[in-house]
Design a protein around this motif. Sequence first.
Motif, PDB file in Angstrom:
ATOM      1  N   ALA A  99       0.831  -1.204   0.000  1.00  0.00           N
ATOM      2  CA  ALA A  99       0.000   0.000   0.000  1.00  0.00           C
ATOM      3  C   ALA A  99       0.868   1.257   0.000  1.00  0.00           C
ATOM      4  N   ILE A 100       1.961   1.229   0.734  1.00  0.00           N
ATOM      5  CA  ILE A 100       2.867   2.379   0.785  1.00  0.00           C
ATOM      6  C   ILE A 100       3.558   2.584  -0.564  1.00  0.00           C
ATOM      7  N   ARG A 101       4.005   1.497  -1.196  1.00  0.00           N
ATOM      8  CA  ARG A 101       4.639   1.616  -2.527  1.00  0.00           C
ATOM      9  C   ARG A 101       3.654   2.168  -3.547  1.00  0.00           C
ATOM     10  N   GLU A 102       2.431   1.680  -3.506  1.00  0.00           N
ATOM     11  CA  GLU A 102       1.407   2.159  -4.437  1.00  0.00           C
ATOM     12  C   GLU A 102       1.133   3.648  -4.213  1.00  0.00           C
ATOM     13  N   ALA A 103       1.069   4.054  -2.950  1.00  0.00           N
ATOM     14  CA  ALA A 103       0.849   5.465  -2.625  1.00  0.00           C
ATOM     15  C   ALA A 103       2.036   6.316  -3.070  1.00  0.00           C
ATOM     16  N   ALA A 104       3.244   5.807  -2.876  1.00  0.00           N
ATOM     17  CA  ALA A 104       4.436   6.542  -3.306  1.00  0.00           C
ATOM     18  C   ALA A 104       4.432   6.722  -4.825  1.00  0.00           C
ATOM     19  N   ALA A 105       4.027   5.690  -5.549  1.00  0.00           N
ATOM     20  CA  ALA A 105       3.953   5.792  -7.013  1.00  0.00           C
ATOM     21  C   ALA A 105       2.908   6.825  -7.428  1.00  0.00           C
ATOM     22  N   ARG A 106       1.766   6.853  -6.738  1.00  0.00           N
ATOM     23  CA  ARG A 106       0.743   7.882  -7.021  1.00  0.00           C
ATOM     24  C   ARG A 106       1.300   9.270  -6.760  1.00  0.00           C
ATOM     25  N   GLY A 107       1.996   9.426  -5.645  1.00  0.00           N
ATOM     26  CA  GLY A 107       2.607  10.715  -5.315  1.00  0.00           C
ATOM     27  C   GLY A 107       3.656  11.129  -6.330  1.00  0.00           C
ATOM     28  N   LEU A 108       4.464  10.170  -6.767  1.00  0.00           N
ATOM     29  CA  LEU A 108       5.460  10.459  -7.812  1.00  0.00           C
ATOM     30  C   LEU A 108       4.784  10.912  -9.093  1.00  0.00           C
ATOM     31  N   ARG A 109       3.708  10.252  -9.453  1.00  0.00           N
ATOM     32  CA  ARG A 109       2.979  10.620 -10.666  1.00  0.00           C
ATOM     33  C   ARG A 109       2.455  12.054 -10.558  1.00  0.00           C
ATOM     34  N   LEU A 110       1.881  12.384  -9.418  1.00  0.00           N
ATOM     35  CA  LEU A 110       1.396  13.748  -9.193  1.00  0.00           C
ATOM     36  C   LEU A 110       2.558  14.742  -9.223  1.00  0.00           C
ATOM     37  N   GLY A 111       3.670  14.369  -8.623  1.00  0.00           N
ATOM     38  CA  GLY A 111       4.845  15.239  -8.617  1.00  0.00           C
ATOM     39  C   GLY A 111       5.406  15.464 -10.006  1.00  0.00           C
TER      40      GLY A 111
END
Length: 119
Positions: A20-32
Motif C-alpha cells: 500500500a505504501i509503494r502504491e501510494a508513493a507511485a501515485r505521489g510520484l505521478r502527481l509530482g
Amino acid sequence: MRVSPPTYRLRWDGAQAQAAIREAAARGLRLGAEHVLAESRRRVPIDEGTLERSGAASVDDATLTAAVSYDTPYATRVHEDLTARHAPGRSAKYLEGVLPEASSTVQALIAAQIRRATS
C-alpha cells in the motif's frame, strides 16, 4: 467483583502495508511529475507550440522513478542554448530550472499520498 481488562487482537500484515505504501508513493510520484511538467510548460520557449506539446511525465512503479521529458529533435538544443532570446517568461533550462523550485511541492505530494494510505 473483579473486572478483567479488555483484550485486543492486532493482526499485522507487513507485506500488505508495504504494498500500500509503494502504491501510494507511485501515485505521489505521478502527481509530482505532472506538477513539474506543468511548471516547465509555463517556461518552455514557444514558437509553434510543438515543443510544449511534446512534454510528458512518466513513472516506473517498479523502481519508483519519475521522469519528465520533451520529445522533439531540438528539445535539448533549446534547453541548453543560453544565448537564444525567448518571449517574456520563457527561457532555456525550462526543465532544469523548475526542479529546485518544485522539489518541496513534489515531496509534499508524495508524503500526502503515503499519509492517506497509512491513515
